[in-house]
Write an enzyme that holds these catalytic residues in place. Structure first.
Site, PDB file in Angstrom:
ATOM      1  CE  LYS A 189      38.342 135.599  99.595  1.00  0.00           C
ATOM      2  NZ  LYS A 189      39.496 134.661  99.499  1.00  0.00           N
TER       3      LYS A 189
ATOM      4  CE1 TYR B 268      39.942 134.547  94.013  1.00  0.00           C
ATOM      5  CE2 TYR B 268      37.760 133.714  94.531  1.00  0.00           C
ATOM      6  CZ  TYR B 268      38.852 134.493  94.856  1.00  0.00           C
ATOM      7  OH  TYR B 268      38.861 135.211  96.027  1.00  0.00           O
TER       8      TYR B 268
ATOM      9  CG  ASN C 208      41.370 134.233 102.660  1.00  0.00           C
ATOM     10  OD1 ASN C 208      40.276 134.386 102.116  1.00  0.00           O
ATOM     11  ND2 ASN C 208      42.506 134.171 101.995  1.00  0.00           N
TER      12      ASN C 208
ATOM     13  CG  HIS D 107      39.199 139.075  95.983  1.00  0.00           C
ATOM     14  ND1 HIS D 107      40.260 138.396  95.431  1.00  0.00           N
ATOM     15  CD2 HIS D 107      38.910 140.082  95.125  1.00  0.00           C
ATOM     16  CE1 HIS D 107      40.579 138.972  94.272  1.00  0.00           C
ATOM     17  NE2 HIS D 107      39.772 139.996  94.060  1.00  0.00           N
TER      18      HIS D 107
ATOM     19  CD  GLU E 163      39.978 140.763  90.637  1.00  0.00           C
ATOM     20  OE1 GLU E 163      39.853 141.561  91.598  1.00  0.00           O
ATOM     21  OE2 GLU E 163      40.833 139.858  90.608  1.00  0.00           O
TER      22      GLU E 163
HETATM   23  P1  RTP Z   1      42.282 136.747  97.036  1.00  0.00           P
HETATM   24  O1  RTP Z   1      42.586 136.560  95.564  1.00  0.00           O
HETATM   25  O2  RTP Z   1      41.090 135.944  97.500  1.00  0.00           O
HETATM   26  O3  RTP Z   1      42.240 138.185  97.394  1.00  0.00           O
HETATM   27  O4  RTP Z   1      43.503 136.174  97.891  1.00  0.00           O
HETATM   28  P2  RTP Z   1      45.041 136.403  97.640  1.00  0.00           P
HETATM   29  O5  RTP Z   1      45.269 137.288  96.461  1.00  0.00           O
HETATM   30  O6  RTP Z   1      45.632 136.816  98.946  1.00  0.00           O
HETATM   31  O7  RTP Z   1      45.518 134.926  97.310  1.00  0.00           O
HETATM   32  P3  RTP Z   1      45.548 134.159  95.899  1.00  0.00           P
HETATM   33  O8  RTP Z   1      46.912 133.583  95.725  1.00  0.00           O
HETATM   34  O9  RTP Z   1      45.002 135.015  94.795  1.00  0.00           O
HETATM   35  O10 RTP Z   1      44.566 132.938  96.169  1.00  0.00           O
HETATM   36  C1  RTP Z   1      43.159 133.096  96.066  1.00  0.00           C
HETATM   37  C2  RTP Z   1      42.505 132.395  97.234  1.00  0.00           C
HETATM   38  O11 RTP Z   1      42.714 130.990  97.101  1.00  0.00           O
HETATM   39  C3  RTP Z   1      42.873 130.414  98.380  1.00  0.00           C
HETATM   40  N1  RTP Z   1      44.165 129.743  98.461  1.00  0.00           N
HETATM   41  N2  RTP Z   1      44.328 128.563  98.987  1.00  0.00           N
HETATM   42  N3  RTP Z   1      45.473 126.137  99.934  1.00  0.00           N
HETATM   43  C4  RTP Z   1      46.245 127.053  99.376  1.00  0.00           C
HETATM   44  O12 RTP Z   1      47.442 126.911  99.261  1.00  0.00           O
HETATM   45  C5  RTP Z   1      45.633 128.282  98.896  1.00  0.00           C
HETATM   46  N4  RTP Z   1      46.277 129.274  98.321  1.00  0.00           N
HETATM   47  C6  RTP Z   1      45.338 130.195  98.042  1.00  0.00           C
HETATM   48  C7  RTP Z   1      42.801 131.523  99.413  1.00  0.00           C
HETATM   49  O13 RTP Z   1      41.493 131.541  99.968  1.00  0.00           O
HETATM   50  C8  RTP Z   1      43.075 132.766  98.604  1.00  0.00           C
HETATM   51  O14 RTP Z   1      42.445 133.889  99.177  1.00  0.00           O
HETATM   52 MG    MG Z   2      44.394 136.948  94.585  1.00  0.00          MG
END
Ligand code: RTP
Ligand code: MG
Length: 142
Positions: free
Chosen positions: A11, A51, A114, A117, A128
């Site tokens: 990212k 997304y 963070n 991804h 994806e």
């Molecule tokens: P990613 O898709 O980016 O790999 O991350 P992830 O699976 O660990 O998390 P996901 O639930 O898919 O969420 C995608 C991205 O959205 C942001 N996020 N913000 N403020 C919040 O509560 C929140 N929750 C998620 C994060 O940057 C996350 O990587």
């Molecule tokens: Mg995710």
């Protein structure tokens, strides 16, 4: 164990920190091969489409804003159990909860910034990878 492919994105925060190579080294040491890669400054439309599953979430605007704030490094990875292995390397979404030694523990600064991804399931990985790479841009080495 099954050979899988997964989609990884370094990212904008981690690209700005100049740790692309350190993150690639972690993939390689874990037995994941980079089979496709490109650096892109995503448009708003590209980030929203990528997304789309989160489009109704309260954090969607911040997520898209962050993902378009600078260039990202996008790669397809291949290896045994690549999806889970990459998620293990990444650590928890919130870096405060990420286990020591994971990419997010070492390089992430917030739940938005963070660092990486990774696809979370086989169907997501397939969608994806196809979202960013054509067949002739993917180079598995067998
Ligand atoms: P990613 O898709 O980016 O790999 O991350 P992830 O699976 O660990 O998390 P996901 O639930 O898919 O969420 C995608 C991205 O959205 C942001 N996020 N913000 N403020 C919040 O509560 C929140 N929750 C998620 C994060 O940057 C996350 O990587
Ligand atoms: Mg995710």
């Amino acid at each position: 164990m099954a050979t899988q492919r997964t989609l990884s994105i370094i990212k904008p925060d981690a690209v700005a920190k100049n740790v692309i190579g350190e993150i690639y080294t972690r993939f390689e040491k874990a037995g994941l091969q980079v089979i496709a890669s490109k650096m892109v400054h995503l448009s708003k439309e590209q980030a929203e489409g990528f997304y789309a599953e989160h489009s109704e979430r309260g954090f969607f605007g911040e997520l898209v804003g962050f993902m378009t704030s600078g260039p990202v490094m996008i790669q397809a990875l291949e290896g045994e159990e690549a999806i889970a292995k990459n998620r293990d390397l990444m650590g928890a979404t919130n870096p405060k909860e990420a286990a020591a030694g994971t990419i997010r523990a070492d390089f992430a600064t917030s739940i938005d910034a963070n660092a990486v991804h990774g696809s979370d399931a086989p169907a997501a990985a397939e969608r994806e990878i196809a979202y960013f790479f054509g067949e002739n841009e993917i180079c598995p080495r067998g």
